[in-house]
Design an enzyme around this catalytic site. Structure first.
Site, PDB file in Angstrom:
ATOM      1  N   PHE B 137      15.100 -26.436   3.299  1.00  8.45           N
ATOM      2  CA  PHE B 137      14.001 -27.024   2.532  1.00  8.45           C
ATOM      3  C   PHE B 137      13.550 -26.039   1.476  1.00  8.45           C
ATOM      4  O   PHE B 137      12.388 -25.987   1.108  1.00  8.45           O
ATOM      5  CB  PHE B 137      12.800 -27.327   3.456  1.00  8.45           C
ATOM      6  CG  PHE B 137      13.047 -28.415   4.457  1.00  8.45           C
ATOM      7  CD1 PHE B 137      14.036 -29.371   4.253  1.00  8.45           C
ATOM      8  CD2 PHE B 137      12.258 -28.513   5.594  1.00  8.45           C
ATOM      9  CE1 PHE B 137      14.242 -30.383   5.186  1.00  8.45           C
ATOM     10  CE2 PHE B 137      12.454 -29.525   6.518  1.00  8.45           C
ATOM     11  CZ  PHE B 137      13.455 -30.457   6.320  1.00  8.45           C
ATOM     12  N   CYS B 139      15.874 -24.458  -1.334  1.00  5.81           N
ATOM     13  CA  CYS B 139      16.574 -24.147  -2.576  1.00  5.81           C
ATOM     14  C   CYS B 139      15.735 -24.587  -3.778  1.00  5.81           C
ATOM     15  O   CYS B 139      15.387 -25.761  -3.896  1.00  5.81           O
ATOM     16  CB  CYS B 139      17.935 -24.832  -2.588  1.00  5.81           C
ATOM     17  SG  CYS B 139      18.909 -24.324  -3.998  1.00  5.81           S
ATOM     18  N   CYS B 357      -4.326   9.199 -12.671  1.00  5.35           N
ATOM     19  CA  CYS B 357      -5.694   9.158 -12.170  1.00  5.35           C
ATOM     20  C   CYS B 357      -6.698   9.225 -13.327  1.00  5.35           C
ATOM     21  O   CYS B 357      -7.686   8.501 -13.359  1.00  5.35           O
ATOM     22  CB  CYS B 357      -5.923  10.310 -11.189  1.00  5.35           C
ATOM     23  SG  CYS B 357      -7.510  10.203 -10.357  1.00  5.35           S
ATOM     24  N   CYS B 382     -12.434  11.623  -5.793  1.00  5.89           N
ATOM     25  CA  CYS B 382     -11.291  10.891  -5.227  1.00  5.89           C
ATOM     26  C   CYS B 382     -11.745   9.751  -4.316  1.00  5.89           C
ATOM     27  O   CYS B 382     -12.542   9.945  -3.398  1.00  5.89           O
ATOM     28  CB  CYS B 382     -10.406  11.860  -4.446  1.00  5.89           C
ATOM     29  SG  CYS B 382      -9.052  11.050  -3.584  1.00  5.89           S
ATOM     30  N   CYS B 385      -7.258   6.281  -3.313  1.00 12.11           N
ATOM     31  CA  CYS B 385      -6.585   5.020  -3.638  1.00 12.11           C
ATOM     32  C   CYS B 385      -5.072   5.046  -3.429  1.00 12.11           C
ATOM     33  O   CYS B 385      -4.433   4.018  -3.360  1.00 12.11           O
ATOM     34  CB  CYS B 385      -6.896   4.613  -5.074  1.00 12.11           C
ATOM     35  SG  CYS B 385      -6.020   5.618  -6.305  1.00 12.11           S
ATOM     36  N   CYS B 392       3.856  10.414  -7.663  1.00 13.24           N
ATOM     37  CA  CYS B 392       4.407  11.773  -7.505  1.00 13.24           C
ATOM     38  C   CYS B 392       5.912  11.701  -7.229  1.00 13.24           C
ATOM     39  O   CYS B 392       6.351  10.967  -6.351  1.00 13.24           O
ATOM     40  CB  CYS B 392       3.716  12.497  -6.357  1.00 13.24           C
ATOM     41  SG  CYS B 392       4.398  14.145  -6.078  1.00 13.24           S
TER      42      CYS B 392
END
Ligand SMILES: Cc1cc2nc3c(=O)[nH]c(=O)nc-3n(C[C@H](O)[C@H](O)[C@H](O)COP(=O)(O)OP(=O)(O)OC[C@H]3O[C@@H](n4cnc5c(N)ncnc54)[C@H](O)[C@@H]3O)c2cc1C
Ligand SMILES: Cc1cc2nc3c(=O)[nH]c(=O)nc-3n(C[C@H](O)[C@H](O)[C@H](O)COP(=O)(O)O)c2cc1C
Ligand code: SF4
Lengths: 455, 431
Positions: B137, B139, B357, B382, B385, B392
């Site tokens: 059911f 595609c 940031c 900070c 988040c 990084c």
């Protein structure tokens, strides 16, 4: 007037230099480096690197497992094919084996660092003592293995996994063969050869007798009588001669024997080394003795090889390694005379060489000399055939001076197999010796199982 | 050694790795190779009703998003259901099941939304000896325009009705394969359950246009100058699939409905994640299409090694263990505080954390210290988040550090610790 006594001295370097010079020449990859490198593998189908590895390690699979965080599975893929995968990761000339075949060389001339990745995976199981193999259910069959080097130990491990009781007879005090006594120290820092031997023996079913030399404490006919099968992995015990007069004069050394001393010296600052060194030869041993004497503080080290760089047994990478260690390599000259003074060697006279029209090496008649406090012969090793004889008669057929074997590593004598450097037709590499031992173990197992089936 | 046996809707397989209904499971030749490689089961490429088979384009059917190192991370197709005659497929299905009795063999079906069409095909499938059926059911292209596939999956009443027909006309277990191209996956999942489904599988592909060729200004891949939307899958869809699996797994109305997890599964880790979030087994398509069947080697080996390491003897030991921890946002602890922390020994000095940031988050990373380039987190700014961790380039260089209970968050001046979620928070107007 120049000093006439050979200048041999220990402690040429400040004490702290030795640890630095003989530390790991290619340190381990960090976790992050390993992941970045693993991602470079294209996971080729029917990968050329696998074919180029004498032990056929499924390289793309083990690298994918590193990338997917399955280090144990990765190490299993490696060690299943090559139980000395940790040492091989450090000592294989990968540039002419797996890495030489890497398809990444084509677009960017930079193979995936297969050796370093192999080390990453195998170190993980060695460091954490994760045993991946177990001895098979006892078959009641007994096999003697002569020589505890890579060939012998690989064979012993394969047989133990099949449930056969293995006894290793080793002439020296320690197992490992040239991994322990021959390979350059900075390739196998951190006692890796012994740690690998311990790992391998931990599978169980392998008894070890050191200080047992075939031809002395034990003989081949005796082993054939007492065991159901015999594997010979005794390596090469003798060295080629230079073919010049005075070869036994003080200061002329067999490079392999001298490296053995170096490898077994705890405090390298106590090992006397010459100021000027001449090495004759062009293989891995020549590179290793030259580089290691430089790193012991020798001032002036020259390798002299009778042909050109492409003919050297040492790969281009190894030649470069010697050169960045300050070793000079001179090609196209061969020793014609040892110069001596007061019973010690003082130098070598060389004759320039060239090729004639059919490619045969000729001396040109022109000569030069190099002063030397030590001269090292690194011109190849030879099989010592005596232990293979019974009284005066040879028990095994030889081929070009080494034991003749077939593709299963069977010798001409029923019930006797051979592999590694002592067998004919090999590559004279650790990895090739491991493969020989592995193949012989399969063949011996087949032989013993068939013998059992027939009562 | 851990036991990998998996049982979905009564269908047993030696391991939880199945090939999804797609080209890898298209015919006997492939499936023999897949089983030789070690796959635990397959869902046969979707069959349609008897008669002239569908016709695929002969232009490019696939497109992809690559990383710069040419890894495929997103994959797209405009392929239809099987384009081979029904009888050929049925014959091969029968043979495969006979040759591989220990593997799971499920047949995917898509016929028009009429009772007679289903009534006609079900006995034919049952007769092959297959272990179950999967109702496609999902595609999103080609078939949906003909009133099948996603066109059914998007209408819960149809899902329920067709599922019920299948349960009525066949004794085989029925797996309903859901389309992700809906607003709320729970609606079709509940409909499938109401219709009597033995399990659901998800996700099918996501409607997508891969790219536009800027030379021809046509969508690509293009077929003779024109492009159509296709179905998107592969690594990139995994988070979407995981979320949908998790939603069903934690839905009280769907309780007891087994799930087969699909979407972006490449490795044993992906599979373990799906299973931890409620899937009983997993299905794979794109990863097999990009690397071949051999990838199952590491899937089996890696899963087993991980289970051994964690002490899980069977799949049940970790299956659905993450489900109770999958909650809605309002149940997250607002008094829990983390601060980013840069390991100065690992820092390579690229400055990516600072600029991310500084420009877009909370100006909480320095750019210099004592006149020198130096990146360091300012705890008073900070908010924890995770953006710097994400950007990084060095693994484990920036980590999030939990502030101990009882300490004071220098940003808010509030004492850290305890538990208070949005439903309990004073700022919540509807509390
Ligand atoms: C200096 C040097 C450097 C090398 N560097 C490398 C390298 O970097 N990479 C690489 O791949 N290969 C290197 N090689 C080659 C490699 O070390 C050998 O190919 C490999 O060790 C051969 O293994 P083996 O088991 O056949 O023999 P060996 O390693 O020689 O082991 C044979 C063992 O049999 C024992 N033995 C000998 N005679 C008897 C006897 N009569 N009875 C009982 N025991 C006996 C020996 O003590 C030894 O333990 C180097 C070789 C040398 C000499
Ligand atoms: C080329 C292709 C063809 C597909 N055909 C079908 C199909 O016939 N029936 C079906 O149920 N799903 C089909 N799918 C969807 C897959 O079965 C699967 O649900 C989806 O690709 C997500 O999994 P993946 O990320 O592992 O690829 C197809 C996918 C692709 C890529
Ligand atoms: S993958 Fe095979 S069928 Fe597809 S375009 Fe390439 S060669 Fe043709």
């Amino acid at each position: 007037m120049a000093a006439t006594e050979p200048d041999l001295k220990a402690a040429r370097l400040p004490a702290e230099a030795y640890a630095r010079n003989f530390a790991d020449s290619h340190p381990a990859l960090s976790h992050n480096q390993a992941l970045v490198e693993a991602e470079r593998c294209l996971y080729c189908y029917d990968a050329p690197c696998i074919t180029a590895c004498p032990t056929g390690i499924p390289i793309p699979d083990f690298i994918r497992k590193i990338a997917n965080g399955n280090l144990k599975g990765s190490a299993h893929d490696i060690l299943e094919q090559n139980i000395m995968g940790a040492v091989c990761a450090r000592v294989c000339p990968t540039e002419v084996l797996c890495e030489g075949a890497c398809v990444r060389n084509t677009p960017e001339d930079k193979a995936v660092a297969i050796g370093a990745l192999q080390r990453h995976a195998t170190d993980a199981v060695l460091d954490h003592g994760i045993q991946l193999f177990a001895a098979g259910a006892p078959t009641g069959k007994r096999v003697a293995v002569v020589g505890g080097g890579p060939a012998g130990l690989s064979c012993a491990h394969g047989l133990a996994r099949c449930g056969h009781a293995v006894t290793v007879f080793e002439a020296r005090a320690k197992l490992g063969g040239l991994n322990e006594y021959g390979i350059a120290a900075y390739k196998v820092a951190g006692q890796i050869p012994q740690r690998e031997v311990d790992y391998l023996l931990a599978v169980g079913n392998i008894a070890v007798h050191v200080g047992q030399r075939l031809g002395h404490e034990i003989t081949l006919p005796q082993l054939r009588r007492d065991f159901d099968a015999v594997f010979i992995g005794a390596g090469l015990g003798a060295v080629n001669s230079l073919g010049v007069a005075d070869e036994t004069v003080r200061g002329v050394h067999d490079a392999v024997a001298w490296i053995e001393t170096l490898r077994q010296t705890g405090d390298l600052s106590t090992l006397p080394v010459g100021r000027r060194i001449v090495v004759i030869g062009g293989g891995m041993t020549a590179i290793d003795i030259a580089t290691q004497t430089r790193r012991l503080g020798a001032e002036d080290v020259t390798i002299v090889y009778r042909r050109g760089p492409d003919n050297m047994g040492a790969s281009a990478k190894e030649q470069r390694w010697a050169q960045i260690n300050g070793v000079r390599i001179r090609h196209w000259a061969r020793p014609s005379r040892l110069l001596t003074q007061d019973g010690s060697v003082s130098g070598v006279e060389f004759e320039y060489t060239t090729l004639d029209t059919v490619g045969k090496l000729l001396g040109t008649g022109e000569r030069y000399s190099l002063a030397a406090d030590m001269v090292f012969k690194a011109i190849g090793q030879l099989l010592v055939p005596d232990p293979l004889n019974d009284g005066g008669s040879a028990l095994l057929d030889l081929d070009a001076g080494r034991i003749r074997v077939d593709d299963q590593r069977r010798t001409s004598l029923a019930g006797v197999w051979a592999g590694g450097d002592c067998a004919a037709g090999g590559l004279d590499l650790t990895v090739a010796a491991v493969e020989d031992g592995k193949r012989a173990a399969v063949s011996i197992d087949r032989f013993l199982t068939a013998a059992k089936a027939h009562g | 050694m851990a036991d990998l046996t998996a049982t979905l809707a009564g269908i047993r397989s030696p391991n939880p790795f199945w090939l999804a209904s797609a080209p890898p499971a298209d015919k006997a030749y492939n499936i023999n190779r897949a089983f030789e490689a070690g796959w635990g089961g397959v869902v046969w490429k979707t069959l349609g009703e008897d008669g002239p088979p569908v016709v695929n384009v002969s232009g490019p059917r696939y497109g992809a998003i690559h990383t710069t190192s040419r890894q495929v991370i997103g994959f797209n197709n405009i392929e239809l259901i099987t384009d081979r005659p029904l009888q050929v497929n049925l014959g091969e299905i029968r043979q495969i099941k006979r040759d591989w009795p220990d593997r799971a063999l499920v047949v995917s079906l898509m016929v028009p939304c009429e009772e007679n069409a289903w009534k006609a095909i079900l006995p034919l499938v049952e007769d092959t000896g297959a272990d179950g059926i999967e109702l496609n059911f999902g595609c999103p292209h080609g078939m949906s325009e003909r009133g099948m596939g996603a066109a059914v999956g998007q209408v819960p009443e149809y899902v329920e009705m067709v599922t019920r027909w299948c349960k009525q006309y066949s004794r085989l277990p029925v797996i309903v394969k859901l389309t992700p191209n809906v607003t709320n996956i729970l609606v079709p999942a509940r409909a499938a359950k109401a219709g009597g489904a033995d399990a659901v599988s998800l996700i099918n592909t996501i409607s997508a246009v891969m790219s536009v060729d800027l030379d021809t200004l046509a969508p690509s891949p293009s077929v003779d100058g024109l492009g159509a939307h296709g179905g998107y899958c592969g690594t990139a869809v995994k988070p979407i699939a995981l979320r949908m699996v998790g939603e069903i797994a934690r839905d009280p109305e769907c309780a007891g409905l087994p799930i087969s997890g699909i979407g972006g599964i490449n490795t044993w880790r992906d599979a373990a994640e799906f299973m931890a979030l409620g899937a009983t087994n997993v299905q794979v398509c794109t990863a097999a299409m990009t690397h071949g069947f051999r990838i199952v080697g590491d899937m089996i080996d890696g899963l087993r090694n991980w289970m051994d390491e964690k002490g899980h003897a069977t799949l049940a030991d970790f299956t659905a263990k993450a489900v109770p921890k999958f909650v809605n946002w309002e149940h997250l602890n607002l008094d829990y505080v983390v601060k980013a922390q840069i390991d100065q020994d690992l820092c390579i000095g690229c400055g990516r954390c600072h600029i991310a940031c500084e420009d877009t988050s909370h100006q909480a990373i320095t750019r210099e210290k004592d006149g020198k380039r130096h990146f360091e987190v300012i705890d008073a700014e900070c908010v924890g988040c995770n953006l710097c961790v994400v950007v990084c380039p060095v693994d484990h260089c920036i980590t999030l550090r939990e502030l101990p209970a009882g300490s004071v968050d220098p940003r808010t001046g509030r004492v850290v610790g305890g538990y208070r979620n949005w439903t309990q928070h004073p700022n919540n107007p509807s509390r």
